[in-house]
Design a protein around this motif. Structure first.
Motif, PDB file in Angstrom:
ATOM      1  N   GLY A  37      29.021  20.409  -7.830  1.00 44.31           N
ATOM      2  CA  GLY A  37      30.032  19.355  -7.873  1.00 44.31           C
ATOM      3  C   GLY A  37      29.679  18.217  -6.941  1.00 44.31           C
ATOM      4  N   PRO A  38      30.518  17.192  -6.904  1.00 44.44           N
ATOM      5  CA  PRO A  38      30.210  15.997  -6.132  1.00 44.44           C
ATOM      6  C   PRO A  38      30.549  16.068  -4.635  1.00 44.44           C
ATOM      7  CG  PRO A  38      32.196  15.662  -7.400  1.00 44.44           C
ATOM      8  CD  PRO A  38      31.671  17.019  -7.775  1.00 44.44           C
ATOM      9  N   GLY A  39      30.774  17.248  -4.103  1.00 42.89           N
ATOM     10  CA  GLY A  39      31.031  17.396  -2.668  1.00 42.89           C
ATOM     11  C   GLY A  39      29.805  17.032  -1.852  1.00 42.89           C
ATOM     12  N   LYS A  40      29.973  16.973  -0.546  1.00 49.52           N
ATOM     13  CA  LYS A  40      28.879  16.590   0.356  1.00 49.52           C
ATOM     14  C   LYS A  40      28.540  17.738   1.306  1.00 49.52           C
ATOM     15  CE  LYS A  40      28.911  12.736  -1.606  1.00 49.52           C
ATOM     16  NZ  LYS A  40      29.317  13.355  -2.854  1.00 49.52           N
ATOM     17  N   LEU A  41      27.293  17.768   1.751  1.00 48.04           N
ATOM     18  CA  LEU A  41      26.786  18.798   2.648  1.00 48.04           C
ATOM     19  C   LEU A  41      26.298  18.138   3.932  1.00 48.04           C
ATOM     20  CD1 LEU A  41      25.940  21.839   2.931  1.00 48.04           C
ATOM     21  CD2 LEU A  41      23.706  21.139   2.040  1.00 48.04           C
ATOM     22  N   VAL A  42      26.949  18.450   5.051  1.00 44.57           N
ATOM     23  CA  VAL A  42      26.584  17.865   6.338  1.00 44.57           C
ATOM     24  C   VAL A  42      26.396  19.011   7.333  1.00 44.57           C
ATOM     25  CG1 VAL A  42      27.185  16.179   8.119  1.00 44.57           C
ATOM     26  CG2 VAL A  42      27.964  15.824   5.769  1.00 44.57           C
ATOM     27  N   VAL A  43      25.231  19.647   7.237  1.00 47.61           N
ATOM     28  CA  VAL A  43      24.883  20.777   8.108  1.00 47.61           C
ATOM     29  C   VAL A  43      23.417  20.654   8.483  1.00 47.61           C
ATOM     30  CG1 VAL A  43      26.592  22.309   7.030  1.00 47.61           C
ATOM     31  CG2 VAL A  43      24.250  22.327   6.203  1.00 47.61           C
ATOM     32  N   SER A  44      22.979  21.414   9.471  1.00 54.59           N
ATOM     33  CA  SER A  44      21.569  21.364   9.860  1.00 54.59           C
ATOM     34  C   SER A  44      20.704  21.961   8.752  1.00 54.59           C
ATOM     35  CB  SER A  44      21.344  22.116  11.166  1.00 54.59           C
ATOM     36  OG  SER A  44      21.471  23.505  10.946  1.00 54.59           O
ATOM     37  N   ALA A  45      19.476  21.499   8.684  1.00 54.32           N
ATOM     38  CA  ALA A  45      18.546  21.980   7.661  1.00 54.32           C
ATOM     39  C   ALA A  45      18.257  23.467   7.818  1.00 54.32           C
ATOM     40  CB  ALA A  45      17.250  21.171   7.725  1.00 54.32           C
ATOM     41  N   ASN A  46      18.393  24.013   9.037  1.00 51.59           N
ATOM     42  CA  ASN A  46      18.131  25.446   9.269  1.00 51.59           C
ATOM     43  C   ASN A  46      19.085  26.327   8.469  1.00 51.59           C
ATOM     44  OD1 ASN A  46      16.949  24.003  11.324  1.00 51.59           O
ATOM     45  ND2 ASN A  46      17.532  25.408  12.925  1.00 51.59           N
ATOM     46  N   VAL A  47      20.339  25.942   8.434  1.00 46.74           N
ATOM     47  CA  VAL A  47      21.358  26.772   7.813  1.00 46.74           C
ATOM     48  C   VAL A  47      21.700  26.317   6.392  1.00 46.74           C
ATOM     49  CG1 VAL A  47      23.368  25.518   8.692  1.00 46.74           C
ATOM     50  CG2 VAL A  47      23.536  27.957   8.315  1.00 46.74           C
ATOM     51  N   ALA A  48      21.269  25.139   5.996  1.00 45.27           N
ATOM     52  CA  ALA A  48      21.632  24.566   4.697  1.00 45.27           C
ATOM     53  C   ALA A  48      21.315  25.466   3.501  1.00 45.27           C
ATOM     54  CB  ALA A  48      20.980  23.194   4.531  1.00 45.27           C
ATOM     55  N   PRO A  49      20.132  26.088   3.418  1.00 44.44           N
ATOM     56  CA  PRO A  49      19.867  26.954   2.258  1.00 44.44           C
ATOM     57  C   PRO A  49      20.869  28.102   2.144  1.00 44.44           C
ATOM     58  CG  PRO A  49      17.820  26.474   3.404  1.00 44.44           C
ATOM     59  CD  PRO A  49      18.937  25.960   4.277  1.00 44.44           C
ATOM     60  N   ARG A  50      21.259  28.670   3.269  1.00 40.64           N
ATOM     61  CA  ARG A  50      22.239  29.762   3.248  1.00 40.64           C
ATOM     62  C   ARG A  50      23.615  29.253   2.845  1.00 40.64           C
ATOM     63  NH1 ARG A  50      22.289  33.129   8.479  1.00 40.64           N
ATOM     64  NH2 ARG A  50      23.529  34.492   7.157  1.00 40.64           N
ATOM     65  N   VAL A  51      23.967  28.050   3.292  1.00 44.18           N
ATOM     66  CA  VAL A  51      25.259  27.466   2.919  1.00 44.18           C
ATOM     67  C   VAL A  51      25.298  27.215   1.421  1.00 44.18           C
ATOM     68  CG1 VAL A  51      26.770  25.469   3.189  1.00 44.18           C
ATOM     69  CG2 VAL A  51      25.676  26.467   5.195  1.00 44.18           C
ATOM     70  N   VAL A  52      24.247  26.629   0.868  1.00 46.80           N
ATOM     71  CA  VAL A  52      24.183  26.361  -0.571  1.00 46.80           C
ATOM     72  C   VAL A  52      24.265  27.678  -1.342  1.00 46.80           C
ATOM     73  CG1 VAL A  52      22.695  25.511  -2.429  1.00 46.80           C
ATOM     74  CG2 VAL A  52      22.989  24.153  -0.350  1.00 46.80           C
ATOM     75  N   GLU A  53      23.544  28.688  -0.895  1.00 47.27           N
ATOM     76  CA  GLU A  53      23.589  29.991  -1.562  1.00 47.27           C
ATOM     77  C   GLU A  53      25.005  30.575  -1.520  1.00 47.27           C
ATOM     78  OE1 GLU A  53      21.663  34.480  -1.245  1.00 47.27           O
ATOM     79  OE2 GLU A  53      20.804  32.870  -0.037  1.00 47.27           O
ATOM     80  N   ALA A  54      25.658  30.483  -0.365  1.00 49.68           N
ATOM     81  CA  ALA A  54      27.025  31.008  -0.231  1.00 49.68           C
ATOM     82  C   ALA A  54      27.989  30.251  -1.146  1.00 49.68           C
ATOM     83  CB  ALA A  54      27.485  30.910   1.225  1.00 49.68           C
TER      84      ALA A  54
END
Length: 122
Positions: A37-54
């Motif tokens: 969806g059109p939401g935004k992601l503002v997290v560090s690159a270290n944790v971003a893959p896990r956030v996207v997966e979650a």
């Protein structure tokens, strides 16, 4: 309703380092790129893959006014919205993204590591 979040987050100088780090890791602040969806992601690159997966495991898409933001980036994101959006945009709801069902990023062996994987300690 259009608050200009797309332009605000994807073009602001205040979030350039975050955007660039995500891009170097094959991700984007625009969760639409990940079919979330059109939401935004503002997290560090270290944790971003896990956030996207979650978020994918959760099975719901975000709308354009929803921002997934880490505690460390929250003050920057809130100030950015406060300064640049004409009308009041209070935080309506906070939800914790559960990372317990995601695996930590695999650290490559030294000879396979990129510059981004390495840290120098003195």
């Amino acid at each position: 309703r259009c608050d200009g979040f797309f332009e605000l987050f994807l073009e602001s100088e205040e979030l350039r380092a975050c955007r660039d780090a995500l891009t170097r890791n094959g991700l984007s602040m625009d969760l639409g790129v990940c079919d979330l969806g059109p939401g935004k992601l503002v997290v560090s690159a270290n944790v971003a893959p896990r956030v996207v997966e979650a978020l994918k495991l959760r099975g719901r898409v975000l709308n354009s006014s929803q921002i997934v933001v880490s505690r460390e980036m929250e003050p920057v994101a809130l100030e950015l919205v406060r300064r640049h959006v004409r009308r009041s945009n209070p935080v309506k709801k906070e939800e914790v993204v559960d990372l317990s069902n995601t695996l930590p990023r695999k650290t490559p062996r030294d000879r396979e590591a990129s510059v981004e994987d390495l840290t120098v300690k003195r």
